[in-house]
Design a protein around this motif. Structure first.
Motif, short mmCIF file in Angstrom:
data_model
loop_
_atom_site.label_atom_id
_atom_site.label_comp_id
_atom_site.label_asym_id
_atom_site.label_seq_id
_atom_site.Cartn_x
_atom_site.Cartn_y
_atom_site.Cartn_z
N TYR A 84 0.97 -1.07 -0.40
CA TYR A 84 0.12 -0.17 -0.10
C TYR A 84 1.47 1.24 -0.23
CZ TYR A 84 -3.13 3.26 1.44
OH TYR A 84 -4.66 4.37 1.29
N ASP A 85 1.84 1.43 0.83
CA ASP A 85 3.00 2.61 0.98
C ASP A 85 2.92 2.77 -0.03
OD1 ASP A 85 1.99 2.79 3.55
OD2 ASP A 85 4.43 2.18 4.44
N ARG A 86 4.17 2.09 -1.24
CA ARG A 86 4.37 2.41 -2.67
C ARG A 86 3.59 2.31 -3.55
NH1 ARG A 86 10.03 2.13 -2.87
NH2 ARG A 86 9.33 1.66 -5.19
N VAL A 87 2.10 1.68 -3.58
CA VAL A 87 1.11 1.78 -4.86
C VAL A 87 0.59 3.45 -4.33
CG1 VAL A 87 -1.05 1.50 -5.64
CG2 VAL A 87 0.74 -0.49 -4.96
N SER A 88 0.39 3.83 -3.24
CA SER A 88 -0.24 5.14 -2.85
C SER A 88 0.71 5.57 -2.97
CB SER A 88 -0.82 5.08 -1.44
OG SER A 88 0.02 5.38 -0.96
N GLY A 89 1.84 5.90 -3.15
CA GLY A 89 2.98 6.74 -2.97
C GLY A 89 3.41 6.98 -4.88
N GLY A 90 2.27 6.38 -5.52
CA GLY A 90 2.66 6.94 -6.74
C GLY A 90 3.78 5.90 -7.37
N PHE A 91 4.75 4.88 -6.92
CA PHE A 91 5.77 4.64 -7.27
C PHE A 91 5.93 3.11 -8.21
CE2 PHE A 91 6.82 6.57 -2.89
CZ PHE A 91 7.46 7.83 -3.59
N THR A 92 5.12 3.05 -8.63
CA THR A 92 4.74 1.79 -9.03
C THR A 92 3.62 1.60 -10.14
OG1 THR A 92 2.57 0.57 -7.71
CG2 THR A 92 4.43 0.50 -7.08
N ARG A 93 3.30 0.55 -10.87
CA ARG A 93 2.07 1.32 -11.84
C ARG A 93 0.61 -0.01 -11.92
NH1 ARG A 93 7.48 -1.34 -13.94
NH2 ARG A 93 6.01 -3.60 -14.43
N HIS A 94 1.30 -0.55 -10.72
CA HIS A 94 0.03 -0.99 -10.31
C HIS A 94 -1.77 0.27 -9.63
CE1 HIS A 94 3.06 -3.33 -7.35
NE2 HIS A 94 2.30 -3.92 -9.01
N ALA A 95 -2.86 0.07 -10.55
CA ALA A 95 -4.02 0.67 -9.95
C ALA A 95 -4.34 0.03 -9.27
CB ALA A 95 -4.91 -0.11 -11.06
N GLU A 96 -5.27 0.90 -7.73
CA GLU A 96 -5.45 -0.81 -6.56
C GLU A 96 -6.68 -1.39 -7.73
OE1 GLU A 96 -7.12 1.57 -3.32
OE2 GLU A 96 -5.12 2.39 -3.25
N ALA A 97 -7.44 -2.73 -7.41
CA ALA A 97 -8.43 -3.37 -7.65
C ALA A 97 -9.10 -4.24 -7.05
CB ALA A 97 -7.36 -4.37 -9.22
N VAL A 98 -10.06 -4.92 -7.79
CA VAL A 98 -10.19 -5.91 -7.13
C VAL A 98 -11.03 -7.16 -7.68
CG1 VAL A 98 -12.67 -6.34 -5.65
CG2 VAL A 98 -11.89 -4.23 -5.11
N ARG A 128 -7.61 9.32 -12.17
CA ARG A 128 -8.24 9.78 -10.38
C ARG A 128 -9.84 9.40 -10.83
NH1 ARG A 128 -11.36 14.48 -11.99
NH2 ARG A 128 -11.49 15.00 -13.80
N GLN A 129 -10.46 9.11 -9.26
CA GLN A 129 -12.00 8.78 -9.10
C GLN A 129 -12.28 9.55 -7.58
OE1 GLN A 129 -14.34 7.32 -10.96
NE2 GLN A 129 -12.77 7.15 -12.77
N GLY A 130 -13.60 9.78 -7.69
CA GLY A 130 -14.00 11.07 -6.50
C GLY A 130 -12.79 11.86 -5.99
N PRO A 131 -12.30 11.94 -4.96
CA PRO A 131 -11.23 13.31 -3.99
C PRO A 131 -9.49 12.29 -4.49
CG PRO A 131 -12.00 11.74 -2.13
CD PRO A 131 -12.86 11.24 -3.58
N ASP A 132 -9.29 10.87 -5.26
CA ASP A 132 -8.67 10.47 -4.90
C ASP A 132 -7.77 10.44 -6.28
OD1 ASP A 132 -8.41 9.11 -2.27
OD2 ASP A 132 -10.35 7.96 -3.52
N ARG A 133 -6.39 11.14 -6.13
CA ARG A 133 -5.55 11.22 -8.05
C ARG A 133 -4.36 10.54 -7.71
NH1 ARG A 133 -9.54 13.86 -6.85
NH2 ARG A 133 -10.19 15.74 -8.42
N GLY A 134 -4.42 10.06 -9.15
CA GLY A 134 -2.99 9.34 -9.65
C GLY A 134 -3.01 8.67 -9.68
N ALA A 135 -2.24 7.94 -10.66
CA ALA A 135 -2.96 6.79 -11.70
C ALA A 135 -2.71 5.17 -11.63
CB ALA A 135 -1.42 6.48 -12.61
N HIS A 136 -2.73 5.51 -9.96
CA HIS A 136 -3.33 4.30 -9.61
C HIS A 136 -4.33 4.16 -9.24
CE1 HIS A 136 -1.68 6.67 -6.40
NE2 HIS A 136 -2.73 6.89 -5.67
#
Length: 225
Positions: A84-98, A128-136
């Motif tokens: 979570y720390d790395r993904v939410s920091g924008g340091f990876t190519r991941h997307a939060e997904a389900v 981005r979606q809602g209040p969240d910004r970033g490629a993840h």
């Protein structure tokens, strides 16, 4: 990169101008063409969707009839970076997904897409979606079979032609590149934290929209991963 879940305040809860406004077109507009439905799917199937913060995506699909499992995670990068720390920091190519496991005899893949883009994610927003910004936080469809890819591509074309949105449809179909489950504290987060400020402000309305717009596919009991 901004990830408001960790800095959410009462000010944001009152900011109606920031509210996500899903499309509210009729089911006919979003219904995938009959020829692209996966009529031959048998047994439980797996799908992966990204639509912003995975708490809300998981919560909505956990309330969807025919879904037997909904698990939050990361898609699009490597295992060593799937934290979570790395993904939410924008340091990876991941997307939060389900990762969703579903019974196609109860809910079809195109119906899952309809739910995703009617009550969960805005397909015209890039990174981005809602209040969240970033490629993840990008919205993306990750097909796991050729049939799913055909349906997804057809569905995106149909959304683009529908005229429902004034802005271009920018959601992408991404190649499958492994799914890594998120940390335990992210799983079933909305169920376990219904009074969390972010959940009340951004995700509870999505669940209510699912119930209102898809009463035949809504279930009150929360299905956990």
């Amino acid at each position: 990169m901004m990830h408001f879940r960790t800095v959410f305040t009462a000010i944001a809860m009152g900011a109606s101008a920031l509210a996500l406004t899903p499309a509210t077109a009729s089911a006919e507009v979003f219904d995938a063409p009959t020829a692209t439905r996966q009529a031959n799917e048998q047994g439980l199937q797996t799908a992966i969707f990204a639509g912003g913060c995975f708490w809300g995506v998981e919560a909505v699909f956990s309330h969807t009839r025919g879904v037997t499992s909904a698990v939050s995670g990361y898609h699009g990068g490597t295992a060593q970076n799937a934290t979570y720390d790395r993904v939410s920091g924008g340091f990876t190519r991941h997307a939060e997904a389900v990762r969703v496991i579903y019974d196609p005899s109860v809910v079809r893949y195109d119906q899952l897409l309809e739910i995703l883009f009617s009550v969960v994610a805005d397909p015209t927003l890039r990174n981005r979606q809602g209040p969240d910004r970033g490629a993840h936080y990008r919205a993306a469809i990750v097909p796991l079979t050729a049939e799913q890819r055909t349906v997804a591509q057809s569905y995106i074309r149909q959304m683009a032609r529908s005229g429902v949105w004034s802005d271009p449809i920018v959601v992408q179909v991404e190649n499958h590149n492994r799914f890594f489950e998120a940390e335990a504290y992210h799983q079933d987060f909305a169920q376990r934290n219904p009074n969390h400020g972010y959940i009340r402000r951004w995700d509870a309305p999505k669940i209510r929209a699912l119930q209102a717009n898809f009463p035949g596919l809504y279930r009150a009991r929360f299905r956990t991963g």
